[in-house]
Write a protein that holds these residues in place. Sequence first.
Motif, short mmCIF file in Angstrom:
data_model
loop_
_atom_site.label_atom_id
_atom_site.label_comp_id
_atom_site.label_asym_id
_atom_site.label_seq_id
_atom_site.Cartn_x
_atom_site.Cartn_y
_atom_site.Cartn_z
N LEU A 10 0.75 -1.20 -0.04
CA LEU A 10 -0.02 -0.09 0.06
C LEU A 10 1.01 1.15 0.06
CD1 LEU A 10 -2.57 -1.07 2.84
CD2 LEU A 10 -2.97 -1.05 0.14
N PRO A 11 0.30 2.31 -0.40
CA PRO A 11 0.99 3.49 -0.30
C PRO A 11 1.51 3.97 1.15
CG PRO A 11 -1.03 3.93 -1.42
CD PRO A 11 -1.02 2.60 -0.88
N GLY A 12 2.69 4.79 0.87
CA GLY A 12 3.13 5.19 2.44
C GLY A 12 3.92 4.16 3.16
N GLY A 13 4.68 3.22 2.47
CA GLY A 13 5.30 2.13 3.12
C GLY A 13 4.62 1.24 4.03
N ARG A 14 3.32 1.09 3.79
CA ARG A 14 2.31 0.34 4.39
C ARG A 14 2.20 -0.95 3.74
NH1 ARG A 14 -2.97 2.38 5.59
NH2 ARG A 14 -2.39 3.30 3.37
N LEU A 15 2.00 -2.04 4.43
CA LEU A 15 1.57 -3.56 4.00
C LEU A 15 0.20 -3.98 4.67
CD1 LEU A 15 5.13 -5.15 4.30
CD2 LEU A 15 4.15 -4.15 2.36
N GLU A 16 -0.67 -4.68 3.86
CA GLU A 16 -1.56 -5.22 4.26
C GLU A 16 -1.38 -6.57 4.15
OE1 GLU A 16 -6.02 -5.66 2.50
OE2 GLU A 16 -5.55 -3.49 2.99
N LEU A 17 -1.71 -7.51 5.47
CA LEU A 17 -1.73 -9.07 5.30
C LEU A 17 -2.92 -9.78 5.35
CD1 LEU A 17 1.17 -9.20 8.01
CD2 LEU A 17 1.54 -8.97 5.34
N HIS A 18 -3.14 -10.96 4.95
CA HIS A 18 -4.48 -11.44 5.21
C HIS A 18 -4.07 -13.10 4.62
CE1 HIS A 18 -5.57 -11.17 0.93
NE2 HIS A 18 -5.04 -9.93 0.80
N ALA A 19 -5.02 -13.74 5.26
CA ALA A 19 -4.98 -15.39 5.00
C ALA A 19 -5.31 -15.49 3.41
CB ALA A 19 -5.80 -16.07 5.69
N GLU A 20 -4.20 -16.34 2.75
CA GLU A 20 -4.80 -16.75 1.46
C GLU A 20 -5.91 -17.36 1.32
OE1 GLU A 20 -2.27 -19.84 -0.72
OE2 GLU A 20 -1.42 -17.95 -1.75
N GLN A 21 -6.71 -17.22 0.02
CA GLN A 21 -7.82 -17.78 0.06
C GLN A 21 -7.98 -19.35 0.04
OE1 GLN A 21 -10.92 -16.33 -0.14
NE2 GLN A 21 -9.90 -14.42 0.21
N ALA A 22 -8.66 -20.15 0.59
CA ALA A 22 -8.69 -21.41 0.74
C ALA A 22 -8.46 -22.17 -0.81
CB ALA A 22 -10.08 -22.13 1.31
N THR A 23 -7.77 -23.09 -0.81
CA THR A 23 -7.35 -23.99 -2.06
C THR A 23 -8.73 -24.69 -2.35
OG1 THR A 23 -6.51 -25.62 -0.94
CG2 THR A 23 -4.98 -23.90 -1.75
N GLY A 24 -8.75 -25.22 -3.71
CA GLY A 24 -10.04 -26.02 -4.06
C GLY A 24 -10.81 -25.45 -5.01
N THR A 25 -10.53 -24.11 -5.40
CA THR A 25 -11.39 -23.42 -6.07
C THR A 25 -10.67 -23.19 -7.56
OG1 THR A 25 -10.64 -21.36 -5.57
CG2 THR A 25 -12.67 -22.04 -4.49
N ILE A 26 -11.33 -22.94 -8.43
CA ILE A 26 -10.85 -22.82 -9.89
C ILE A 26 -9.85 -21.50 -9.91
CG2 ILE A 26 -12.67 -21.86 -10.99
CD1 ILE A 26 -10.27 -24.33 -12.62
N ASP A 27 -10.43 -20.56 -9.17
CA ASP A 27 -9.63 -19.25 -9.23
C ASP A 27 -8.25 -19.56 -8.42
OD1 ASP A 27 -11.64 -17.92 -10.41
OD2 ASP A 27 -12.43 -17.43 -8.52
N GLY A 28 -8.38 -20.28 -7.48
CA GLY A 28 -6.89 -20.84 -6.66
C GLY A 28 -6.00 -21.47 -7.48
N PHE A 29 -6.56 -22.11 -8.44
CA PHE A 29 -5.70 -23.03 -9.34
C PHE A 29 -5.05 -22.38 -10.71
CE2 PHE A 29 -5.59 -25.97 -12.98
CZ PHE A 29 -4.42 -26.90 -12.54
N ILE A 30 -5.99 -21.75 -11.19
CA ILE A 30 -5.56 -21.10 -12.24
C ILE A 30 -4.28 -20.07 -12.02
CG2 ILE A 30 -5.99 -19.05 -14.22
CD1 ILE A 30 -9.19 -20.18 -13.93
N GLY A 31 -3.10 -20.23 -12.86
CA GLY A 31 -2.00 -19.55 -12.68
C GLY A 31 -1.15 -20.13 -11.59
N LEU A 32 -1.32 -21.19 -10.85
CA LEU A 32 -0.74 -21.76 -9.71
C LEU A 32 0.80 -21.90 -10.19
CD1 LEU A 32 -0.67 -22.53 -6.80
CD2 LEU A 32 -1.28 -24.91 -7.77
#
Length: 71
Positions: A24-46
């Motif tokens: 993020l701007p201003g030298g900030r980072l945003e952390l969050h848990a990665e989405q659960a696997t098992g979905t096609i969105d999680g698979f595409i580009g893996l």
Amino acid sequence: MTLRKELLAHLGVEPGQRIDVEVLPGGRLELHAEQATGTIDGFIGLLAGRSSHRASLRELQDAMTAGWAGR
């Protein structure tokens, strides 16, 4: 980087789960848990960019057949 257990719990991160980091701007980072696997969105580009090999349709079919057969 090591995060304390209570911070991981606050993020909803389970053991072995990955963390997504957004810059993020201003030298900030945003952390969050990665989405659960098992979905096609999680698979595409893996595996994108991990190999220069391009599988043929026959290779893809053989891999799917072997996977469904449990091999």
